[in-house]
Design a protein around this motif. Structure first.
Motif, short mmCIF file in Angstrom:
data_model
loop_
_atom_site.label_atom_id
_atom_site.label_comp_id
_atom_site.label_asym_id
_atom_site.label_seq_id
_atom_site.Cartn_x
_atom_site.Cartn_y
_atom_site.Cartn_z
N VAL A 105 0.82 -1.20 0.00
CA VAL A 105 0.00 0.00 0.00
C VAL A 105 0.86 1.26 0.00
CG1 VAL A 105 -1.56 1.36 1.48
CG2 VAL A 105 -2.07 -1.03 0.98
N GLY A 106 2.03 1.19 0.64
CA GLY A 106 2.92 2.34 0.70
C GLY A 106 3.42 2.78 -0.67
N GLN A 107 3.31 1.91 -1.69
CA GLN A 107 3.73 2.26 -3.04
C GLN A 107 2.60 2.81 -3.90
OE1 GLN A 107 5.74 -1.07 -4.87
NE2 GLN A 107 7.09 -1.41 -3.12
N LEU A 108 1.39 2.85 -3.35
CA LEU A 108 0.24 3.33 -4.11
C LEU A 108 0.15 4.86 -4.01
CD1 LEU A 108 -2.47 0.71 -3.07
CD2 LEU A 108 -1.00 0.68 -5.09
N SER A 109 -0.58 5.46 -4.92
CA SER A 109 -0.81 6.91 -4.88
C SER A 109 -1.78 7.25 -3.74
CB SER A 109 -1.38 7.39 -6.20
OG SER A 109 -2.71 6.90 -6.37
N GLY A 110 -1.88 8.54 -3.44
CA GLY A 110 -2.81 8.96 -2.39
C GLY A 110 -4.24 8.57 -2.71
N GLY A 111 -4.64 8.73 -3.97
CA GLY A 111 -5.99 8.35 -4.36
C GLY A 111 -6.22 6.86 -4.25
#
Length: 204
Positions: free
Chosen positions: A123-129
């Motif tokens: 999840v830490g690699q995903l964008s804010g959205g």
């Protein structure tokens, strides 16, 4: 995606009696919040808005006074801290909702355009959205929506589509809402009709 058709029952959901914050504003806070009310928590930076939400969520301890919460609580901050950044979206949802099958959770993720590789990336690699989508799924996948939803600047670092998704998810929420935000448009979209200002002078 919505937070269910929970009704505004009018019950007392939050009772603060001479509450003293460990950080921020020094004035004691006394407040009664009923089911279905939508509150804007305002104040200058450092006035203790986030601290107050964390006390209500049970993550921090008040310095004095009393905080009574009646019902279930969900705390959603701008970093979406309910999610483990080292885990994938699928693993986060399985951890938070073990009663849901993996196939059901993957279907829900796919419905928000988080498919295959995205659903398996940390999840830490995903964008804010994208993190917002996972966090909202974590909230909406519960058997019952929370009675008290605490939002700590969740609109920060979001693109327009993600903000609109958040606004739509909250539009029909019938529970109690406490929101920290400095964005007047976001505040208006959530129809926040009560206001608590911490510290003096304060800005909304």
């Amino acid at each position: 995606m919505t937070l269910g058709n929970q009704r505004a029952d009018g019950r007392i959901r939050l009772l603060l009696s001479e509450l003293q914050l460990p950080f921020g504003a020094s004035e004691p806070i006394s407040l009664t919040v009923h089911g279905g009310e939508r509150w804007h928590l305002a104040g200058r930076n450092g006035s203790g808005k986030s601290t107050l939400l964390k006390i209500i969520a049970g993550q921090e301890k008040e310095a004095g006074g009393e905080c009574q919460v009646h019902g279930s609580v969900c705390y959603l901050d701008q970093h979406f801290s309910l999610l483990d950044p080292a885990q994938s979206a699928t693993d986060n949802l399985r951890r938070l909702h073990p009663q849901r099958s993996e196939s059901e959770l993957r279907t829900r993720l796919a419905g928000l355009r988080l498919r295959r590789d995205d659903a398996l990336r940390p999840v830490g690699q995903l964008s804010g959205g994208e993190r917002l989508k996972v966090a909202l799924l974590a909230v909406t996948s519960a058997p019952q929506p929370p009675d008290l939803l605490l939002l700590d600047e969740p609109d920060n670092h979001l693109d327009l589509d993600s903000r609109l998704l958040l606004e739509r998810a909250l539009a029909d929420y019938g529970g109690t809402l406490l929101v920290v935000s400095h964005d007047a448009d976001f505040i208006a979209a959530l129809r926040l009709d009560h206001r608590l200002v911490l510290g003096s002078p304060a800005v909304g």
